[in-house]
Design an enzyme around this catalytic site. Structure first.
Site, PDB file in Angstrom:
ATOM      1  N   ARG A  82     -15.650   6.402   7.513  1.00  0.00           N
ATOM      2  CA  ARG A  82     -15.673   5.140   8.274  1.00  0.00           C
ATOM      3  C   ARG A  82     -16.097   5.437   9.710  1.00  0.00           C
ATOM      4  NH1 ARG A  82     -10.133   4.155   5.378  1.00  0.00           N
ATOM      5  NH2 ARG A  82     -11.025   4.282   3.299  1.00  0.00           N
TER       6      ARG A  82
ATOM      7  N   LYS B  51      -7.120  -0.137 -10.057  1.00  0.00           N
ATOM      8  CA  LYS B  51      -7.872  -0.781  -8.972  1.00  0.00           C
ATOM      9  C   LYS B  51      -9.037   0.123  -8.567  1.00  0.00           C
ATOM     10  CE  LYS B  51      -7.238  -2.487  -4.220  1.00  0.00           C
ATOM     11  NZ  LYS B  51      -7.867  -1.472  -3.357  1.00  0.00           N
TER      12      LYS B  51
ATOM     13  N   HIS C 229     -13.034  -1.155  -2.827  1.00  0.00           N
ATOM     14  CA  HIS C 229     -12.175  -0.837  -1.675  1.00  0.00           C
ATOM     15  C   HIS C 229     -12.684  -1.548  -0.423  1.00  0.00           C
ATOM     16  CE1 HIS C 229      -8.894   2.282  -1.298  1.00  0.00           C
ATOM     17  NE2 HIS C 229      -8.975   1.897  -0.041  1.00  0.00           N
TER      18      HIS C 229
ATOM     19  N   THR D  48      -4.826   3.068  -7.657  1.00  0.00           N
ATOM     20  CA  THR D  48      -6.164   2.969  -7.059  1.00  0.00           C
ATOM     21  C   THR D  48      -6.948   4.226  -7.403  1.00  0.00           C
ATOM     22  OG1 THR D  48      -5.392   1.555  -5.277  1.00  0.00           O
ATOM     23  CG2 THR D  48      -7.410   2.802  -4.855  1.00  0.00           C
TER      24      THR D  48
ATOM     25  N   GLN E 278       1.284   0.060  -4.912  1.00  0.00           N
ATOM     26  CA  GLN E 278       0.019   0.791  -5.132  1.00  0.00           C
ATOM     27  C   GLN E 278       0.219   2.276  -4.880  1.00  0.00           C
ATOM     28  OE1 GLN E 278      -2.254   1.717  -2.050  1.00  0.00           O
ATOM     29  NE2 GLN E 278      -3.048   3.149  -3.563  1.00  0.00           N
TER      30      GLN E 278
ATOM     31  N   SER F  99       0.837  -1.198   0.000  1.00  0.00           N
ATOM     32  CA  SER F  99       0.000   0.000   0.000  1.00  0.00           C
ATOM     33  C   SER F  99       0.878   1.255   0.000  1.00  0.00           C
ATOM     34  CB  SER F  99      -0.870  -0.024   1.251  1.00  0.00           C
ATOM     35  OG  SER F  99      -1.324   1.269   1.559  1.00  0.00           O
TER      36      SER F  99
ATOM     37  N   ARG G  59     -15.099   0.388   1.813  1.00  0.00           N
ATOM     38  CA  ARG G  59     -14.578   1.422   2.723  1.00  0.00           C
ATOM     39  C   ARG G  59     -14.689   2.832   2.153  1.00  0.00           C
ATOM     40  NH1 ARG G  59     -11.219  -0.833   6.591  1.00  0.00           N
ATOM     41  NH2 ARG G  59      -9.625   0.792   6.632  1.00  0.00           N
TER      42      ARG G  59
HETATM   43  C1  LIG Z   1      -7.252  -1.652   6.691  1.00  0.00           C
HETATM   44  C2  LIG Z   1      -7.356  -1.527   5.200  1.00  0.00           C
HETATM   45  C3  LIG Z   1      -6.522  -0.647   4.545  1.00  0.00           C
HETATM   46  C4  LIG Z   1      -6.605  -0.524   3.149  1.00  0.00           C
HETATM   47  N1  LIG Z   1      -5.727   0.320   2.514  1.00  0.00           N
HETATM   48  C5  LIG Z   1      -5.746   0.381   1.157  1.00  0.00           C
HETATM   49  C6  LIG Z   1      -4.787   1.166   0.483  1.00  0.00           C
HETATM   50  O1  LIG Z   1      -3.916   1.774   1.075  1.00  0.00           O
HETATM   51  N2  LIG Z   1      -4.859   1.217  -0.876  1.00  0.00           N
HETATM   52  C7  LIG Z   1      -5.804   0.526  -1.589  1.00  0.00           C
HETATM   53  O2  LIG Z   1      -5.825   0.590  -2.820  1.00  0.00           O
HETATM   54  N3  LIG Z   1      -6.715  -0.240  -0.946  1.00  0.00           N
HETATM   55  C8  LIG Z   1      -6.709  -0.336   0.384  1.00  0.00           C
HETATM   56  N4  LIG Z   1      -7.612  -1.126   1.034  1.00  0.00           N
HETATM   57  C9  LIG Z   1      -8.586  -1.885   0.239  1.00  0.00           C
HETATM   58  C10 LIG Z   1      -8.035  -3.265  -0.116  1.00  0.00           C
HETATM   59  O3  LIG Z   1      -6.956  -3.184  -1.007  1.00  0.00           O
HETATM   60  C11 LIG Z   1      -9.109  -4.141  -0.770  1.00  0.00           C
HETATM   61  O4  LIG Z   1      -9.661  -3.456  -1.869  1.00  0.00           O
HETATM   62  C12 LIG Z   1     -10.206  -4.566   0.158  1.00  0.00           C
HETATM   63  O5  LIG Z   1      -9.736  -4.727   1.475  1.00  0.00           O
HETATM   64  C13 LIG Z   1     -10.785  -5.877  -0.348  1.00  0.00           C
HETATM   65  O6  LIG Z   1     -11.802  -6.309   0.440  1.00  0.00           O
HETATM   66  P1  LIG Z   1     -11.649  -7.411   1.605  1.00  0.00           P
HETATM   67  O7  LIG Z   1     -11.008  -6.697   2.730  1.00  0.00           O
HETATM   68  O8  LIG Z   1     -13.069  -7.762   1.853  1.00  0.00           O
HETATM   69  O9  LIG Z   1     -10.799  -8.534   1.084  1.00  0.00           O
HETATM   70  C14 LIG Z   1      -7.557  -1.275   2.418  1.00  0.00           C
HETATM   71  C15 LIG Z   1      -8.378  -2.172   3.095  1.00  0.00           C
HETATM   72  C16 LIG Z   1      -8.282  -2.314   4.476  1.00  0.00           C
HETATM   73  C17 LIG Z   1      -9.175  -3.307   5.153  1.00  0.00           C
END
Ligand SMILES: Cc1cc2nc3c(=O)[nH]c(=O)nc-3n(C[C@H](O)[C@H](O)[C@H](O)COP(=O)(O)O)c2cc1C
Length: 406
Positions: A170, A257, A281, A161, A133, A112, A284
């Site tokens: 959130r 993404k 995401h 992304t 990313q 990340s 989120r």
């Molecule tokens: C704590 C956390 C931090 C995340 N940080 C990023 C990030 O920095 N960049 C990004 O593209 N996606 C981020 N994501 C999204 C994840 O890459 C991903 O799209 C998502 O978690 C997939 O769903 P899942 O958690 O149900 O597997 C984050 C997700 C979580 C849970």
């Protein structure tokens, strides 16, 4: 918890329960939570239940080969670790622990932008394939700088992304007063007897917790300052011209993404992007965004086999991965499941999560009658309730092309 966790982590849901037990509530909720009413998070997970298998056991696959070719690399399983910020908050050096687990399992790790370690420190582990990313920042020079640093550090792919142009709302974090580094009152500490191992492990790390990639050499910026600045760094006015510019700059696979709309998927192909990740995401960002599995068929159709389509969001079982692959995905990424693994046992926890997926995918493929990933297709699914699924347009299983793009 010593090694007892291994026996108790018999599936990903059990690993989540263990993570919940070991992490302070605000830290667990930071990973587990999603935007506003969390409807997209629930929808991501629920969408898999709407897709049922029509197995063909008499194909008799004595052994299964789960490997896939992706952007010139052979991965042993079609599951990669997606980018999750602040991995180092769950376990000391959390990102490097997870990357080592991915490499040992024969799959890719995506770092990340918001990692605690720097992208160079991650690269020092030698873990590969490794992807980086990034976002489009108001200061385009900083986007270019991160891209060039990733190139210099030998990253195999760049993930841009696109669904984080504004910070998601959130509400668990708001309710918990989630702060970085975490701050605990004496009362909190008294309530945290079961979280003591995390506290003891992480306490020496607190002063080192930062967004490693954002710290300028010589600058002494706290994580709170950097986190506060994040919303000003992002640019909601980003557009396809930015994608074009990164395409020109990055020599290697470029992956977008956060694609849900078929029109954006088609545009990505036209821009010379090498792959797309169907993602919201993990729910989120935009609450109410479509479940990724429901959006997948439209994107697959728009891309028409020209570039690989990956998916993340709510993937909790090997059977979920197989469902997504039957609907045209080339591989899936996991976000929260790897964080739960890292929270429970660092590298060993992530290795365990990947092993759960490996075993479940193997079993599901065997029960479906598929010997290779190329054998998976819509012919193994009962037409789901979703209106977009292309399965109903297929005639007989024999007429379906078994050739998959990477
Ligand atoms: C704590 C956390 C931090 C995340 N940080 C990023 C990030 O920095 N960049 C990004 O593209 N996606 C981020 N994501 C999204 C994840 O890459 C991903 O799209 C998502 O978690 C997939 O769903 P899942 O958690 O149900 O597997 C984050 C997700 C979580 C849970």
């Amino acid at each position: 918890m010593a090694e007892r966790w291994r026996r108790r982590a018999y599936n990903v849901a059990a690993m989540r329960a263990l993570a919940r037990a070991v992490l302070p509530r605000p830290v667990f909720d930071f990973a587990d939570g999603a935007a506003e009413d969390e409807s997209s998070l629930r929808a991501n997970e629920a969408a898999f239940d709407d897709v049922s298998f029509l197995p063909m056991p008499l194909n008799g696959p004595a052994a299964r080969d789960m490997s896939v070719d992706l952007f010139g690399e052979r991965l042993s399983i079609p599951v990669l670790i997606g980018p999750t910020g602040l991995g180092g908050l769950f376990w000391p050096d959390g990102e490097r622990e997870a990357a080592r687990a991915a490499a040992a399992a024969g799959t890719a790790y995506c770092l990340s932008h918001g990692s605690v370690c720097t992208l160079e420190q991650l690269a020092e582990t030698g873990a590969a394939p490794r992807w980086m990313q990034v976002f489009v920042y108001r200061d385009r020079a900083f986007t270019r700088e991160l891209t060039e640093r990733a190139q210099a550090a030998g990253y195999d792919a760049l993930v841009l992304t696109i669904d984080n142009q504004l910070l998601g709302n959130r509400e668990r974090d708001v309710r918990n007063g989630f702060a970085i580094p975490p701050r605990f009152s004496p009362l909190d500490l008294a309530r945290m007897a079961t979280k003591l191992p995390w506290l003891l492990r992480m306490r020496p790390e607190f002063s080192r917790l930062t967004f490693g990639n954002y710290v300028r050499p010589g600058a002494n910026e706290s994580l709170a300052t950097l986190a506060g600045r994040m919303s000003q760094l992002l640019d909601p006015a980003m557009n396809w011209a930015d994608v074009d510019e990164i395409r020109r700059l990055w020599r290697g696979p470029l992956i977008l993404k956060g694609i849900l709309h078929p029109a954006e998927a088609a545009h990505a192909v036209a821009c010379g992007v090498d792959g797309v990740i169907v993602s919201n995401h993990g729910g989120r960002q935009l609450d109410g965004a479509a479940a990724t599995l429901a959006a997948l068929p439209g994107v697959v159709e728009a891309v028409a086999g020209r570039i690989p389509v990956l998916l993340d969001g709510g993937v909790r079982r090997g059977a979920d991965v197989v469902r997504a692959l039957c609907l045209g995905a080339s591989a899936c990424l996991i976000g929260r499941p790897q964080l739960w693994g890292v929270a429970v046992a660092g590298q060993a926890g992530v290795a365990h999560v990947l092993d759960i997926f490996r075993r479940e995918i193997d079993r599901t493929m065997g029960l479906c009658g598929a010997a290779r990933i190329a054998d998976l297709g819509p012919h193994l699914l009962l037409s789901p309730r979703g209106p977009q699924c292309p399965i109903s347009r297929s005639s007989t299983p024999m007429s379906i092309s078994m050739t998959r793009s990477a």
